[in-house]
Write a protein that holds these residues in place. Structure first.
Motif, PDB file in Angstrom:
ATOM      1  N   SER A 143      28.957  10.637 -30.426  1.00 37.06           N
ATOM      2  CA  SER A 143      30.259  11.256 -30.183  1.00 37.06           C
ATOM      3  C   SER A 143      30.104  12.617 -29.524  1.00 37.06           C
ATOM      4  CB  SER A 143      31.038  11.380 -31.493  1.00 37.06           C
ATOM      5  OG  SER A 143      30.301  12.112 -32.453  1.00 37.06           O
ATOM      6  N   SER A 144      29.072  13.373 -29.915  1.00 36.38           N
ATOM      7  CA  SER A 144      28.834  14.684 -29.302  1.00 36.38           C
ATOM      8  C   SER A 144      28.501  14.534 -27.824  1.00 36.38           C
ATOM      9  CB  SER A 144      27.681  15.395 -30.015  1.00 36.38           C
ATOM     10  OG  SER A 144      27.952  15.565 -31.377  1.00 36.38           O
ATOM     11  N   MET A 145      27.603  13.618 -27.521  1.00 36.87           N
ATOM     12  CA  MET A 145      27.212  13.384 -26.131  1.00 36.87           C
ATOM     13  C   MET A 145      28.429  12.992 -25.292  1.00 36.87           C
ATOM     14  SD  MET A 145      24.785  12.914 -23.792  1.00 36.87           S
ATOM     15  CE  MET A 145      24.181  11.876 -22.464  1.00 36.87           C
ATOM     16  N   SER A 146      29.217  12.066 -25.824  1.00 39.36           N
ATOM     17  CA  SER A 146      30.394  11.599 -25.093  1.00 39.36           C
ATOM     18  C   SER A 146      31.394  12.724 -24.866  1.00 39.36           C
ATOM     19  CB  SER A 146      31.051  10.458 -25.868  1.00 39.36           C
ATOM     20  OG  SER A 146      32.238  10.035 -25.238  1.00 39.36           O
ATOM     21  N   ALA A 147      31.681  13.497 -25.933  1.00 45.06           N
ATOM     22  CA  ALA A 147      32.694  14.546 -25.840  1.00 45.06           C
ATOM     23  C   ALA A 147      32.262  15.677 -24.935  1.00 45.06           C
ATOM     24  CB  ALA A 147      33.012  15.070 -27.239  1.00 45.06           C
ATOM     25  N   TYR A 148      31.035  16.155 -25.100  1.00 47.01           N
ATOM     26  CA  TYR A 148      30.613  17.366 -24.400  1.00 47.01           C
ATOM     27  C   TYR A 148      30.098  17.122 -22.982  1.00 47.01           C
ATOM     28  CZ  TYR A 148      31.450  20.373 -28.366  1.00 47.01           C
ATOM     29  OH  TYR A 148      32.068  21.093 -29.360  1.00 47.01           O
ATOM     30  N   THR A 149      29.900  15.870 -22.614  1.00 48.60           N
ATOM     31  CA  THR A 149      29.603  15.572 -21.202  1.00 48.60           C
ATOM     32  C   THR A 149      30.810  14.964 -20.503  1.00 48.60           C
ATOM     33  OG1 THR A 149      28.756  13.341 -21.683  1.00 48.60           O
ATOM     34  CG2 THR A 149      27.167  15.167 -21.717  1.00 48.60           C
ATOM     35  N   GLY A 150      31.867  14.641 -21.271  1.00 48.56           N
ATOM     36  CA  GLY A 150      33.050  14.031 -20.689  1.00 48.56           C
ATOM     37  C   GLY A 150      32.784  12.619 -20.199  1.00 48.56           C
ATOM     38  N   THR A 151      31.996  11.858 -20.985  1.00 43.21           N
ATOM     39  CA  THR A 151      31.604  10.516 -20.567  1.00 43.21           C
ATOM     40  C   THR A 151      31.967   9.505 -21.645  1.00 43.21           C
ATOM     41  OG1 THR A 151      29.687  11.511 -19.478  1.00 43.21           O
ATOM     42  CG2 THR A 151      29.700   9.112 -19.686  1.00 43.21           C
ATOM     43  N   PRO A 152      32.903   8.596 -21.389  1.00 45.28           N
ATOM     44  CA  PRO A 152      33.250   7.584 -22.404  1.00 45.28           C
ATOM     45  C   PRO A 152      32.072   6.651 -22.675  1.00 45.28           C
ATOM     46  CG  PRO A 152      34.907   7.703 -20.659  1.00 45.28           C
ATOM     47  CD  PRO A 152      33.733   8.485 -20.180  1.00 45.28           C
ATOM     48  N   ILE A 153      31.853   6.348 -23.945  1.00 44.54           N
ATOM     49  CA  ILE A 153      30.846   5.346 -24.298  1.00 44.54           C
ATOM     50  C   ILE A 153      31.480   3.961 -24.298  1.00 44.54           C
ATOM     51  CG2 ILE A 153      29.254   4.561 -26.088  1.00 44.54           C
ATOM     52  CD1 ILE A 153      29.011   7.421 -27.019  1.00 44.54           C
ATOM     53  N   THR A 154      32.707   3.906 -24.804  1.00 42.63           N
ATOM     54  CA  THR A 154      33.454   2.644 -24.775  1.00 42.63           C
ATOM     55  C   THR A 154      34.624   2.778 -23.811  1.00 42.63           C
ATOM     56  OG1 THR A 154      34.840   3.352 -26.633  1.00 42.63           O
ATOM     57  CG2 THR A 154      32.834   2.102 -27.148  1.00 42.63           C
ATOM     58  N   THR A 155      34.974   1.687 -23.159  1.00 41.19           N
ATOM     59  CA  THR A 155      36.130   1.641 -22.259  1.00 41.19           C
ATOM     60  C   THR A 155      36.888   0.352 -22.558  1.00 41.19           C
ATOM     61  OG1 THR A 155      34.999   0.422 -20.485  1.00 41.19           O
ATOM     62  CG2 THR A 155      34.758   2.815 -20.494  1.00 41.19           C
ATOM     63  N   ASN A 156      37.909   0.054 -21.762  1.00 42.09           N
ATOM     64  CA  ASN A 156      38.638  -1.200 -21.992  1.00 42.09           C
ATOM     65  C   ASN A 156      37.777  -2.418 -21.672  1.00 42.09           C
ATOM     66  OD1 ASN A 156      38.557  -0.764 -19.254  1.00 42.09           O
ATOM     67  ND2 ASN A 156      40.672  -1.382 -18.875  1.00 42.09           N
ATOM     68  N   ARG A 157      36.636  -2.187 -20.991  1.00 45.24           N
ATOM     69  CA  ARG A 157      35.720  -3.295 -20.702  1.00 45.24           C
ATOM     70  C   ARG A 157      34.454  -3.234 -21.554  1.00 45.24           C
ATOM     71  NH1 ARG A 157      34.831  -2.620 -14.449  1.00 45.24           N
ATOM     72  NH2 ARG A 157      34.971  -0.440 -15.123  1.00 45.24           N
ATOM     73  N   VAL A 158      34.061  -2.031 -21.974  1.00 49.59           N
ATOM     74  CA  VAL A 158      32.872  -1.889 -22.813  1.00 49.59           C
ATOM     75  C   VAL A 158      33.316  -1.896 -24.272  1.00 49.59           C
ATOM     76  CG1 VAL A 158      30.897  -0.436 -23.391  1.00 49.59           C
ATOM     77  CG2 VAL A 158      31.683  -0.580 -21.021  1.00 49.59           C
ATOM     78  N   ARG A 159      33.057  -3.003 -24.974  1.00 49.80           N
ATOM     79  CA  ARG A 159      33.585  -3.191 -26.317  1.00 49.80           C
ATOM     80  C   ARG A 159      32.518  -3.100 -27.404  1.00 49.80           C
ATOM     81  NH1 ARG A 159      38.634  -5.422 -25.733  1.00 49.80           N
ATOM     82  NH2 ARG A 159      38.895  -4.665 -27.880  1.00 49.80           N
ATOM     83  N   SER A 160      31.265  -2.870 -27.027  1.00 50.08           N
ATOM     84  CA  SER A 160      30.215  -2.731 -28.031  1.00 50.08           C
ATOM     85  C   SER A 160      29.205  -1.686 -27.569  1.00 50.08           C
ATOM     86  CB  SER A 160      29.507  -4.068 -28.274  1.00 50.08           C
ATOM     87  OG  SER A 160      28.843  -4.498 -27.093  1.00 50.08           O
ATOM     88  N   VAL A 161      28.530  -1.074 -28.550  1.00 54.08           N
ATOM     89  CA  VAL A 161      27.573  -0.013 -28.257  1.00 54.08           C
ATOM     90  C   VAL A 161      26.291  -0.267 -29.059  1.00 54.08           C
ATOM     91  CG1 VAL A 161      27.100   2.468 -28.362  1.00 54.08           C
ATOM     92  CG2 VAL A 161      29.417   1.661 -27.890  1.00 54.08           C
ATOM     93  N   ARG A 162      25.161  -0.033 -28.430  1.00 51.82           N
ATOM     94  CA  ARG A 162      23.877  -0.118 -29.118  1.00 51.82           C
ATOM     95  C   ARG A 162      23.249   1.270 -29.213  1.00 51.82           C
ATOM     96  NH1 ARG A 162      20.310  -5.514 -27.871  1.00 51.82           N
ATOM     97  NH2 ARG A 162      21.926  -7.048 -28.388  1.00 51.82           N
ATOM     98  N   PHE A 163      22.746   1.589 -30.401  1.00 42.28           N
ATOM     99  CA  PHE A 163      22.008   2.837 -30.605  1.00 42.28           C
ATOM    100  C   PHE A 163      20.527   2.497 -30.599  1.00 42.28           C
ATOM    101  CE2 PHE A 163      26.100   3.229 -32.719  1.00 42.28           C
ATOM    102  CZ  PHE A 163      26.594   4.399 -32.147  1.00 42.28           C
ATOM    103  N   VAL A 164      19.799   3.118 -29.697  1.00 42.34           N
ATOM    104  CA  VAL A 164      18.403   2.737 -29.459  1.00 42.34           C
ATOM    105  C   VAL A 164      17.516   3.969 -29.543  1.00 42.34           C
ATOM    106  CG1 VAL A 164      16.804   1.633 -27.848  1.00 42.34           C
ATOM    107  CG2 VAL A 164      19.202   0.883 -27.933  1.00 42.34           C
ATOM    108  N   GLU A 165      16.356   3.808 -30.185  1.00 44.99           N
ATOM    109  CA  GLU A 165      15.368   4.874 -30.247  1.00 44.99           C
ATOM    110  C   GLU A 165      14.469   4.783 -29.028  1.00 44.99           C
ATOM    111  OE1 GLU A 165      12.629   7.020 -33.622  1.00 44.99           O
ATOM    112  OE2 GLU A 165      12.935   4.842 -33.737  1.00 44.99           O
ATOM    113  N   ALA A 166      14.304   5.912 -28.320  1.00 47.07           N
ATOM    114  CA  ALA A 166      13.524   5.908 -27.082  1.00 47.07           C
ATOM    115  C   ALA A 166      12.045   5.697 -27.376  1.00 47.07           C
ATOM    116  CB  ALA A 166      13.728   7.221 -26.341  1.00 47.07           C
ATOM    117  N   GLY A 167      11.377   5.008 -26.450  1.00 47.26           N
ATOM    118  CA  GLY A 167       9.938   4.769 -26.581  1.00 47.26           C
ATOM    119  C   GLY A 167       9.506   3.607 -25.724  1.00 47.26           C
TER     120      GLY A 167
END
Length: 548
Positions: free
Chosen positions: A144-168
């Motif tokens: 939520s912080s990333m989305s709010a403070y960069t002004g970038t939606p994570i979900t839209t009317n077409r993006v209905r699911s989100v995955r949280f992934v650990e980098a590596g």
């Protein structure tokens, strides 16, 4: 384990003593796992702030969360770095339980929400195994912080699911190729580069847009719009290898240009020099933060009592006996000085009963209100001695036989107000309530930054701040924007070889910062009109040097 900072391990704090009293003399062992959000202290939850106020001991990850600690943790509360408790989560949890038995309430600080990709649950389980209770208090999360403070939606009317992934290196196995799935990928710069390499090797197109951000929600935030093939090089160039970074993948990146609000603040990332006292500079820094800037306070004057106290002692006696009709305060420092003088004599604001009080401007009026004194007169136009004189009523001997005015001021104050009041029929006692002397030079790194042009702007609020800053730290670099509160201050700056870029429309701090904001917007507009990437003044200096 080394001793906690600020206090010995066995020394009970006031909070621990209070808990002991509540539980029959024995502190109740309890560990709070507190998610503190992305970094901005303003995003701390209400419950989190309360917990830190009554914590007996605080455990935090080393080298991070410094601003949170400074904002909410009392200096007397011991601090422990989490790495000192052990490398394994189970070991840290056991040591947390031991500390809770010793101190009572222990608060374990965890970045962001305190849950995702953290060891909170493992440490909490170890506390339970060691028969110490715990609570988990979540904070504002990464996504939520990333989305709010960069002004970038994570979900839209077409993006209905989100995955949280650990980098590596195994990130590609957790990333869905379904175009209607968004992804939030978290890790260090080094881990993120491994993730990008793995994704490209797994067949993701090099042109896939990605958005990366570091130091989210702070004025140091860096947001990088890139593609999957260019992101690694950008990260290496713009962030430290061990720095936490968050990457978004998804269709919401397309909307960032319409929704970006944080980094589009007019002074975002500006480093602004504030040559004022610590007390005055703190409020200035807060105002600058609202526009995205970072204020650095460099005290140029020190406040000292007058060399001889006779004048103020006589003035206090006359104030008590009702010999003044008015008291005029021409600065916040004057309010503090009179307050201190009264307290030395065991007196308080009741001495001002029946006396009219004038304040030169908003900050001085606020200082009086904080003291419990409501000013009768504040200039309606210009917040200055001249503005105060404009609104000051003329003396009418038929209405009141007392025509005395007390002006407790600095030793270097101008005579505008004194002369004007005397011409209007008032008997003025111009009394030195405090002296201003040049402060000690700032540390060498600050002096070098001033001369090198690391500061984007400097705010001069009086001629003395100009003279003293140049005297103790040297002249600001020519690339630094010089903003002055009025024509007299601007003239002093020019006399010292500085080019003045901003003069406040009105002689008060709000107008000065507004002028700086307008100047920053004009610089940005000029860059945009010339199809250049907007740059701060300090960046322009570095760019010019590279071209040479």
């Amino acid at each position: 384990m080394t001793e906690p900072k600020n206090a010995q391990t066995n020394a009970p704090t006031a909070a621990a003593a209070a808990l002991s009293a509540l539980h029959g003399g024995e502190p109740r062992p309890l560990v709070y796992f507190l998610g503190v959000g992305p970094g901005d202290p303003g995003l701390m939850t209400y419950k989190g702030a309360e917990l830190l106020e009554r914590a007996a001991l605080v455990v935090r990850d080393p080298g991070v969360l410094d601003e949170i600690v400074e904002a909410f943790v009392d200096t007397e509360v011991p601090l422990v770095d989490a790495e000192e408790l052990g490398q394994a989560a189970s070991t840290r949890g056991r040591r947390l339980a031991e500390l809770a038995r010793e101190h009572g309430t222990v608060v374990r600080l965890v970045p962001h929400d305190g849950i995702l990709f953290s060891t909170t649950t493992d440490e909490a389980a170890a506390c339970r195994r060691n028969e110490v209770e715990f609570e988990i208090v979540p904070g504002v999360g990464t996504s939520s912080s990333m989305s709010a403070y960069t002004g970038t939606p994570i979900t839209t009317n077409r993006v209905r699911s989100v995955r949280f992934v650990e980098a590596g290196s195994q990130t590609h196995t957790d990333v869905s190729k379904h175009r209607n799935t968004g992804h939030v990928i978290s890790g260090t710069v080094e881990q993120m580069i491994e993730a990008l390499t793995a994704l490209l090797s797994d067949g993701w197109p090099e042109s896939t847009p990605v958005l990366l951000a570091t130091q989210i929600s702070t004025v140091h935030q860096v947001t990088i719009e890139a593609t999957m093939s260019t992101a690694a090089a950008r990260l290496l160039d713009e962030a430290a290898a061990s720095e936490p970074v968050v990457m978004l993948m998804g269709q919401g990146i397309e909307q960032r240009s319409d929704l970006s609000w944080f980094e589009s603040k007019p002074l975002f990332g500006w480093q602004v020099l504030i040559p004022r006292t610590r007390e005055q500079g703190a409020s200035t820094a807060e105002l600058l933060t609202e526009h995205g800037a970072v204020g650095t306070i460099v005290p140029t004057i020190a406040i000292q009592p007058p060399r001889t106290p006779n004048q103020m002692e006589k003035a206090i006696r006359a104030l008590v006996t009702g010999d003044y009709q008015w008291v005029g305060f021409t600065s916040v420092n004057a309010v503090r000085a009179v307050r201190d003088w009264l307290e030395q004599f065991g007196l308080d604001t009741r001495c001002l009963a029946g006396v009219k009080v004038a304040a030169v401007g908003g900050p001085t009026a606020q200082a009086l209100l904080d003291w419990g004194v409501a000013p009768d007169l504040v200039p309606s136009e210009e917040w200055s001695a001249r503005g105060l004189l404009e609104d000051w009523p003329e003396f009418e001997d038929s209405a009141d036989p007392i025509n005395r005015v007390l002006l407790p001021r600095a030793d270097i104050a101008t005579e505008v107000l004194v002369d004007g009041l005397r011409e209007a029929g008032w008997d003025v006692d111009d009394v030195t309530a405090y002296r201003t002397v040049r402060a000690a030079p700032p540390p060498a790194p600050i002096r070098e930054s001033i001369k090198r042009g690391d500061f984007d702007a400097v705010l001069f609020t009086s001629s003395s701040t100009v003279r003293n800053l140049v005297g103790i730290a040297g002249k600001p670099h020519p690339s630094t924007v010089v903003a002055c509160i009025g024509p007299a201050t601007a003239q002093t700056a020019e006399d010292h070889g500085l080019t003045v870029d901003v003069i406040a429309a009105e002689a008060h701090l709000g107008s000065l910062i507004a002028g700086l904001v307008d100047h920053a917007r004009s610089l940005r507009a000029a860059d945009s009109a010339a199809n250049r990437t907007p740059r701060r003044p300090s960046q322009r200096r570095r760019t010019a040097r590279k071209k040479k």
